[in-house]
Every structure is written in C-alpha cells, then in structure tokens.
Design a protein around this motif. Sequence first.
Motif, mmCIF file in Angstrom:
data_model
loop_
_atom_site.group_PDB
_atom_site.id
_atom_site.type_symbol
_atom_site.label_atom_id
_atom_site.label_comp_id
_atom_site.label_asym_id
_atom_site.label_seq_id
_atom_site.Cartn_x
_atom_site.Cartn_y
_atom_site.Cartn_z
ATOM 1 N N PRO A 35 56.080 75.847 32.409
ATOM 2 C CA PRO A 35 56.797 74.941 31.505
ATOM 3 C C PRO A 35 57.077 73.584 32.142
ATOM 4 C CG PRO A 35 57.782 77.123 31.459
ATOM 5 C CD PRO A 35 56.809 77.118 32.591
ATOM 6 N N LEU A 36 57.461 73.582 33.420
ATOM 7 C CA LEU A 36 57.714 72.323 34.110
ATOM 8 C C LEU A 36 56.427 71.512 34.261
ATOM 9 C CD1 LEU A 36 59.786 70.566 35.560
ATOM 10 C CD2 LEU A 36 59.289 71.831 37.665
ATOM 11 N N THR A 37 55.310 72.198 34.482
ATOM 12 C CA THR A 37 54.021 71.510 34.571
ATOM 13 C C THR A 37 53.662 70.853 33.244
ATOM 14 O OG1 THR A 37 53.230 73.053 36.259
ATOM 15 C CG2 THR A 37 51.567 71.806 35.056
ATOM 16 N N GLY A 38 53.834 71.595 32.140
ATOM 17 C CA GLY A 38 53.564 71.020 30.833
ATOM 18 C C GLY A 38 54.442 69.819 30.539
ATOM 19 N N GLY A 59 52.662 75.633 27.717
ATOM 20 C CA GLY A 59 53.289 75.868 29.010
ATOM 21 C C GLY A 59 54.363 76.936 28.987
ATOM 22 N N CYS A 60 55.022 77.100 27.840
ATOM 23 C CA CYS A 60 56.128 78.058 27.743
ATOM 24 C C CYS A 60 55.682 79.466 27.369
ATOM 25 C CB CYS A 60 57.156 77.563 26.710
ATOM 26 S SG CYS A 60 57.996 76.042 27.188
ATOM 27 N N SER A 61 54.394 79.676 27.158
ATOM 28 C CA SER A 61 53.901 80.987 26.751
ATOM 29 C C SER A 61 53.792 81.929 27.942
ATOM 30 C CB SER A 61 52.529 80.853 26.076
ATOM 31 O OG SER A 61 52.630 80.069 24.905
ATOM 32 N N PRO A 62 53.884 83.228 27.711
ATOM 33 C CA PRO A 62 53.744 84.191 28.816
ATOM 34 C C PRO A 62 52.289 84.375 29.203
ATOM 35 C CG PRO A 62 54.017 85.348 26.746
ATOM 36 C CD PRO A 62 54.166 83.885 26.430
ATOM 37 N N LEU A 99 63.167 78.365 26.569
ATOM 38 C CA LEU A 99 62.392 77.266 27.131
ATOM 39 C C LEU A 99 62.047 76.221 26.071
ATOM 40 C CD1 LEU A 99 59.998 79.314 29.444
ATOM 41 C CD2 LEU A 99 61.849 77.806 30.170
ATOM 42 N N LEU A 100 61.700 76.671 24.870
ATOM 43 C CA LEU A 100 61.412 75.713 23.796
ATOM 44 C C LEU A 100 62.661 74.937 23.407
ATOM 45 C CD1 LEU A 100 59.032 77.843 21.534
ATOM 46 C CD2 LEU A 100 58.416 75.967 23.058
ATOM 47 N N TYR A 101 63.808 75.594 23.460
ATOM 48 C CA TYR A 101 65.068 74.911 23.167
ATOM 49 C C TYR A 101 65.377 73.855 24.227
ATOM 50 C CZ TYR A 101 70.085 74.144 22.617
ATOM 51 O OH TYR A 101 71.324 73.565 22.480
ATOM 52 N N LEU A 102 65.086 74.182 25.497
ATOM 53 C CA LEU A 102 65.398 73.251 26.581
ATOM 54 C C LEU A 102 64.428 72.076 26.632
ATOM 55 C CD1 LEU A 102 66.247 75.773 29.463
ATOM 56 C CD2 LEU A 102 67.856 74.407 28.118
ATOM 57 N N TYR A 103 63.151 72.346 26.434
ATOM 58 C CA TYR A 103 62.142 71.315 26.625
ATOM 59 C C TYR A 103 61.805 70.538 25.354
ATOM 60 C CZ TYR A 103 61.097 72.925 31.371
ATOM 61 O OH TYR A 103 61.190 73.242 32.708
ATOM 62 N N CYS A 104 62.069 71.088 24.200
ATOM 63 C CA CYS A 104 61.706 70.432 22.923
ATOM 64 C C CYS A 104 62.979 70.046 22.168
ATOM 65 C CB CYS A 104 60.827 71.347 22.075
ATOM 66 S SG CYS A 104 59.290 71.841 22.890
ATOM 67 N N CYS A 220 47.202 81.767 33.770
ATOM 68 C CA CYS A 220 46.637 82.228 32.494
ATOM 69 C C CYS A 220 47.743 82.346 31.448
ATOM 70 C CB CYS A 220 45.933 83.574 32.674
ATOM 71 S SG CYS A 220 44.464 83.495 33.709
ATOM 72 N N GLN A 221 47.604 81.609 30.356
ATOM 73 C CA GLN A 221 48.583 81.627 29.285
ATOM 74 C C GLN A 221 48.056 82.409 28.077
ATOM 75 O OE1 GLN A 221 50.649 80.403 31.643
ATOM 76 N NE2 GLN A 221 51.800 79.490 29.980
ATOM 77 N N ASN A 222 48.974 82.956 27.296
ATOM 78 C CA ASN A 222 48.617 83.685 26.076
ATOM 79 C C ASN A 222 48.387 82.665 24.962
ATOM 80 O OD1 ASN A 222 48.480 85.344 23.786
ATOM 81 N ND2 ASN A 222 49.860 86.839 24.689
ATOM 82 N N ILE A 223 47.147 82.234 24.808
ATOM 83 C CA ILE A 223 46.846 81.163 23.862
ATOM 84 C C ILE A 223 46.995 81.627 22.411
ATOM 85 C CG2 ILE A 223 45.325 79.963 25.474
ATOM 86 C CD1 ILE A 223 42.956 81.215 24.033
ATOM 87 N N GLN A 224 46.924 82.947 22.175
ATOM 88 C CA GLN A 224 47.127 83.433 20.806
ATOM 89 C C GLN A 224 48.544 83.128 20.330
ATOM 90 O OE1 GLN A 224 45.851 85.236 23.273
ATOM 91 N NE2 GLN A 224 43.873 86.087 22.635
ATOM 92 N N LEU A 225 49.521 83.281 21.218
ATOM 93 C CA LEU A 225 50.909 82.970 20.855
ATOM 94 C C LEU A 225 51.090 81.470 20.628
ATOM 95 C CD1 LEU A 225 52.988 85.286 23.223
ATOM 96 C CD2 LEU A 225 52.360 85.661 20.843
ATOM 97 N N CYS A 226 50.423 80.658 21.451
ATOM 98 C CA CYS A 226 50.495 79.203 21.250
ATOM 99 C C CYS A 226 49.989 78.823 19.860
ATOM 100 C CB CYS A 226 49.671 78.488 22.307
ATOM 101 S SG CYS A 226 50.085 78.875 24.003
ATOM 102 N N ALA A 227 48.835 79.372 19.491
ATOM 103 C CA ALA A 227 48.260 79.063 18.181
ATOM 104 C C ALA A 227 49.152 79.570 17.057
ATOM 105 C CB ALA A 227 46.862 79.679 18.073
#
Length: 304
Positions: A35-38, A59-62, A99-104, A220-227
């Motif tokens: 998340p910090l990298t993103g 970045g926030c995905s598991p 994390l989404l609450y903190l960063y967005c 490696c991020q779970n891109i399915q959750l991102c989408a």
Amino acid sequence: MVSMGCTMEISKIKKNILKPKGVAIAIVAQYGVMPLTGFTLSKAFQLQGLMAVAVLICGCSPGGAFSNVATLALKGDMNLSIVMTTCSTVLALGMMPLLLYLYCQGFPNLHKLVPYAQIVASLAMILVPCGIGIMINHYRPKYANIFMKVGVITLCACVIVVILLLFIDMGSTWLTVLHPSLMAICVIMPMIGYSFGYIISLLFRLNHSQRRTVAMETGCQNIQLCAAILKVAFPPAEMGPLFMLPMVFGLFQITETTILVILFRCYERFAGEKKEPCQPVTDDNVNEPLKKLNADKPEGPQLL
C-alpha cells in the motif's frame, strides 16, 4: 491448487502456525510495503483522481493464488506460502477497508465497497483444493507425485493460453489507452514488492527458501479483487480504460515472475555445475594418510 497441496505436510503446516515468524513477516510486508508503494508511486508520478485510486486499490489487495504458483516454480517453502496466502486473505476482510479508508481520503465511501463475498470465495478456492492435496499426500503419498506433475503441466498450459488470448484479444490496445505513468507503475510496483519482501525476510534471518516465499507473497497481488472493487465502485463510463489496469498489472506481474524463475533456475544449474564433486571413499583414500605416516617412521613397527 490440489497439486500444490500434494507438496505440503501437516507437521510443517502446524510448525508455521505455532511459530508464525515467517507468516508475520509476510503479512507486515504485504500490508505495509505494497500500500505504501502504491501511494508513493502515485505521488511520484503525480497521478490524480481515479488513476491514483486504481493504483492504491491494487496496492491494498492481499496476496493471490499466483504467489503460490511462483513459490512452487522458485522452489520455495510451499507450506509457508499457503499459510501466508490464507492468513493474508483472511486479514483482507479487515485490512482492505482500513487501508482504503486511510489512503483514499478523497473517496469516503470506497472502503465500504470491499467485495467480502469474493474474498471468502478466494479463500475457499485456496483452502478446499489444498486440503484435498494435503489429504492425498498424507494418506496416499504414492499418488501425490502424479497429481503434482499433472497439476504443474496443466497450470503451465493454462498460463500460456491465457497470455496468448490476452495479446490476441487486446493486441496493443492497452499500450495506447492506458496512461504512460500507469504502465510504468505496473512495471515497477511488482518488482518493488519482490525486492522488499526478500530484503525484509533477509533482515529477519529466514532461510533461502523462506526468503523467496516471502518475496513472492509480497509482490503478487490478487488482481481479481482489484477488478471487482473497480467494477462495483465506479460506473464504466467514469472509469473508462482504467478497468484494464488490474489486467495489465497482472500481466506484468506474471512476466516479471517468469523472468525471475528463469534467472533462478539458470543460476541454480550454473552453481550446481561449478560445485566440485565429492571424491568417493575407497580403501586407497583411507590408507593414504597412514602410508605417509609410516613413510616418516623408518624404524619400529608400522601402522596397519
């Protein structure tokens, strides 16, 4: 996932659970570094609005199941990898909203749109087939090797087909519709995750296989959750080509992991060839020091 479960042992799974040093390091790296990298990359490339949000969601995905595939290819610790992925996916139920609450902060309701059902489904798709593989390895170990070989061959074939279909279907479209800054972030972000995951595990003195495992789990991020989040949170007309970001991110993730696997296998083979073979033990080898000792003693009884 069944074939990966066939590489696991119940005793080693218990050890990783009872002494969760590697799991804790991976979780801190996963939810601390990525998340910090993103966030840092979005600021460095001066992204605004939805572009920054899309990067932060990635970045926030598991960690996803692809981290287990990469660990298997890199000869990492599969028991640790599956436990890591399971724990990070369970923690995603609470960590992703936080994390989404903190960063967005500019999108106050985004943390409420976390796809909990899909997270649980991802967890089930990891645990159930892996559990089957573990039972096969425990009760029918002679069949475990067969399942593992078939699973790896099938997986490699599926990955090749998916990549080819992506290129055939999309062509160079994603090169023209996505912002150059987003393309650069998709290239940089996975490699930062791999590097920092390895460095952190090195600082905590994990062994070599565990270092590779933590590195893959971090990058490696779970891109399915991102989408899924992008699909639920924003209408297609508003997002536009940003819907393609998780797909492109995953494509670069696979590409960079493949390069790392090739480099690791080449290094392993080269290093193995450089090792001097052990000299076989023979009667001559054993008696040679005694012969030299007897040669220095001309008088008196000789040693046999």
